[in-house]
Design a protein around this motif. Structure first.
Motif, PDB file in Angstrom:
ATOM      1  N   PRO A  58       0.671  -1.237  -0.043  1.00  0.00           N
ATOM      2  CA  PRO A  58       0.029  -0.059   0.090  1.00  0.00           C
ATOM      3  C   PRO A  58       0.761   1.365   0.109  1.00  0.00           C
TER       4      PRO A  58
ATOM      5  N   GLN B 123      -0.595   5.383  -4.706  1.00  0.00           N
ATOM      6  CA  GLN B 123      -1.020   5.737  -3.599  1.00  0.00           C
ATOM      7  C   GLN B 123      -2.156   6.845  -3.286  1.00  0.00           C
TER       8      GLN B 123
ATOM      9  N   ARG C 255      -6.879   3.906  -1.287  1.00  0.00           N
ATOM     10  CA  ARG C 255      -7.322   3.447  -0.142  1.00  0.00           C
ATOM     11  C   ARG C 255      -8.835   2.956  -0.283  1.00  0.00           C
TER      12      ARG C 255
ATOM     13  N   ASP D 114      -8.707  -0.192  -2.226  1.00  0.00           N
ATOM     14  CA  ASP D 114      -8.395  -1.334  -1.177  1.00  0.00           C
ATOM     15  C   ASP D 114      -9.415  -1.733  -0.065  1.00  0.00           C
ATOM     16  N   THR D 115     -10.480  -0.809   0.104  1.00  0.00           N
ATOM     17  CA  THR D 115     -11.456  -0.912   0.896  1.00  0.00           C
ATOM     18  C   THR D 115     -12.509  -1.618   0.304  1.00  0.00           C
TER      19      THR D 115
END
Length: 92
Positions: free
Chosen positions: A42, A48, A53, A56-57
């Motif tokens: 990550p 990035q 995020r 990834d969630t």
């Protein structure tokens, strides 16, 4: 248990559930491996920030849903096995 249509159907269902569980497990592993290979850690330079995020969630939620399906199939398979076991017991 006599070789009845119901017994054959239960055995067929058990086989199908075994395949489903294996395929869902393989899919979760494949998705995870591909994500790691393509995106890296990550904190890598590949990608990035907020979009990473969010990805990834969403990815984690999707894998949890797939794992939930696998667990539901395993639970159904256990129920089928229990029914088959009960049906094989001698009746008085």
């Amino acid at each position: 248990m006599p070789d009845t249509t119901e017994a054959r159907a239960a055995h067929w269902l058990d086989q199908q559930l075994t395949q489903l569980i294996a395929r869902l497990d393989k899919l979760v592993r494949l998705r995870t491996d591909q994500s790691k290979a393509l995106l890296g850690h990550p904190q890598s330079d590949n990608w990035q920030g907020a979009k990473r995020r969010n990805f990834d969630t969403d990815f984690t939620d999707q894998n949890k849903a797939l794992i939930g399906l696998k667990e539901a199939a395993a639970s159904l398979q256990a129920a089928v096995a229990q029914v088959l076991t009960e049906a094989q017991k001698p009746r008085h």
